[in-house]
Write a protein that holds these residues in place. Structure first.
Motif, PDB file in Angstrom:
ATOM      1  N   ILE A 163       0.868  -1.181   0.000  1.00  0.00           N
ATOM      2  CA  ILE A 163       0.000   0.000   0.000  1.00  0.00           C
ATOM      3  C   ILE A 163       0.897   1.220   0.000  1.00  0.00           C
ATOM      4  CG2 ILE A 163      -1.709   1.323   1.280  1.00  0.00           C
ATOM      5  CD1 ILE A 163      -2.747  -1.235   2.459  1.00  0.00           C
ATOM      6  N   GLY A 186       1.648   4.730   0.926  1.00  0.00           N
ATOM      7  CA  GLY A 186       1.186   5.696   1.917  1.00  0.00           C
ATOM      8  C   GLY A 186       1.140   7.122   1.396  1.00  0.00           C
ATOM      9  N   LEU A 214      -5.366   6.319  -0.139  1.00  0.00           N
ATOM     10  CA  LEU A 214      -5.507   4.946   0.307  1.00  0.00           C
ATOM     11  C   LEU A 214      -6.676   4.273  -0.397  1.00  0.00           C
ATOM     12  CD1 LEU A 214      -4.836   2.642   2.296  1.00  0.00           C
ATOM     13  CD2 LEU A 214      -6.524   3.676   3.811  1.00  0.00           C
ATOM     14  N   TYR A 262      -7.951   0.001  -1.257  1.00  0.00           N
ATOM     15  CA  TYR A 262      -7.644  -1.427  -1.198  1.00  0.00           C
ATOM     16  C   TYR A 262      -8.920  -2.233  -1.410  1.00  0.00           C
ATOM     17  CZ  TYR A 262      -7.007  -6.003   0.976  1.00  0.00           C
ATOM     18  OH  TYR A 262      -6.996  -7.349   1.223  1.00  0.00           O
ATOM     19  N   ASN A 298      -0.725   5.535   9.336  1.00  0.00           N
ATOM     20  CA  ASN A 298       0.058   4.580   8.551  1.00  0.00           C
ATOM     21  C   ASN A 298      -0.195   3.135   8.958  1.00  0.00           C
ATOM     22  OD1 ASN A 298       1.247   6.669   7.092  1.00  0.00           O
ATOM     23  ND2 ASN A 298       2.912   6.880   8.556  1.00  0.00           N
ATOM     24  N   PRO A 330      -4.274   1.008   8.090  1.00  0.00           N
ATOM     25  CA  PRO A 330      -4.480   0.257   6.841  1.00  0.00           C
ATOM     26  C   PRO A 330      -3.707  -1.064   6.810  1.00  0.00           C
ATOM     27  CG  PRO A 330      -4.045   2.555   6.357  1.00  0.00           C
ATOM     28  CD  PRO A 330      -3.798   2.365   7.817  1.00  0.00           C
ATOM     29  N   GLN A 341      -9.840   5.810   1.569  1.00  0.00           N
ATOM     30  CA  GLN A 341      -9.836   7.066   2.322  1.00  0.00           C
ATOM     31  C   GLN A 341     -11.243   7.633   2.268  1.00  0.00           C
ATOM     32  OE1 GLN A 341      -6.689   9.919   1.439  1.00  0.00           O
ATOM     33  NE2 GLN A 341      -8.279  11.493   1.346  1.00  0.00           N
ATOM     34  N   ILE A 369     -10.911   6.438   7.423  1.00  0.00           N
ATOM     35  CA  ILE A 369     -10.963   5.354   6.438  1.00  0.00           C
ATOM     36  C   ILE A 369     -12.350   4.739   6.491  1.00  0.00           C
ATOM     37  CG2 ILE A 369     -10.058   3.066   5.846  1.00  0.00           C
ATOM     38  CD1 ILE A 369      -7.477   3.820   7.255  1.00  0.00           C
TER      39      ILE A 369
END
Length: 181
Positions: A65, A67, A71, A73, A139, A142, A156, A167
């Motif tokens: 991921i 940073g 963000l 995923y 950080n 996630p 995000q 998130i």
């Protein structure tokens, strides 16, 4: 509903005569609380949360991921469009977890509790407010979420749900594909 009719003087006198000589009684029963039992249950549930957090979340694991970028995923095997839907705000978080002021270990326990609450209450989307601060939780959160098997997507949060300091996650509510379920 009818209003009760007030008692006249004759009725009150008759009532007092029938009641006879009375006196107020003293409350002589003692009620004891059991705080020891509650503390034991709380201590046990906290220990269970910490054990689950240690089982699911490793500090050493480094997922792929970035940073520095936004963000986003989606778990392998799920539609990548889920991240876009989260970004657009098409999912509304029903549960919100605020991690401001917590350390990494407490945050892990709270993440486990949030995911369990989502599954128990059948809530698919939740928001995690990690704040920005020194970017420790920003950080790490996630990295923890990617490791949990029930988190299928995260992104995000849009501005209305916290922007860069939050998130949104989607939780898999389906039961495992096991014949006994």
């Amino acid at each position: 509903m009818k209003k009760p009719t007030p008692l006249n003087d004759d009725d009150l006198a008759l009532f007092r005569q029938e009641l006879g000589q009375t006196r107020a009684f003293v409350q002589d029963k003692a009620h004891f609380s059991r705080p020891q039992k509650k503390k034991a249950i709380t201590r046990h549930s906290e220990q269970t949360k910490l054990e689950q957090a240690e089982f699911f979340f490793s500090d050493e694991y480094e997922p792929d991921i970035d940073g520095q970028k936004v963000l986003s995923y989606v778990k392998a095997g799920h539609n990548s469009f889920l991240a876009k839907q989260l970004r657009r705000g098409e999912y509304t978080p029903e549960l919100i977890l605020d991690l401001h002021g917590l350390n990494k270990e407490d945050s892990k326990a709270e993440l486990i509790a949030l995911i369990n609450a989502c599954k128990k209450q059948h809530v698919q989307c939740a928001s995690i407010m990690h704040g920005i601060g020194e970017r420790v939780l920003k950080n790490k959160i996630p990295h923890y979420l990617v490791q949990h098997p029930d988190v299928i997507a995260m992104h995000q949060a849009p501005l209305e749900w916290g922007g860069k300091s939050a998130i949104l996650i989607l939780v898999d509510l389906h039961l495992p594909h096991d014949p006994k379920y």
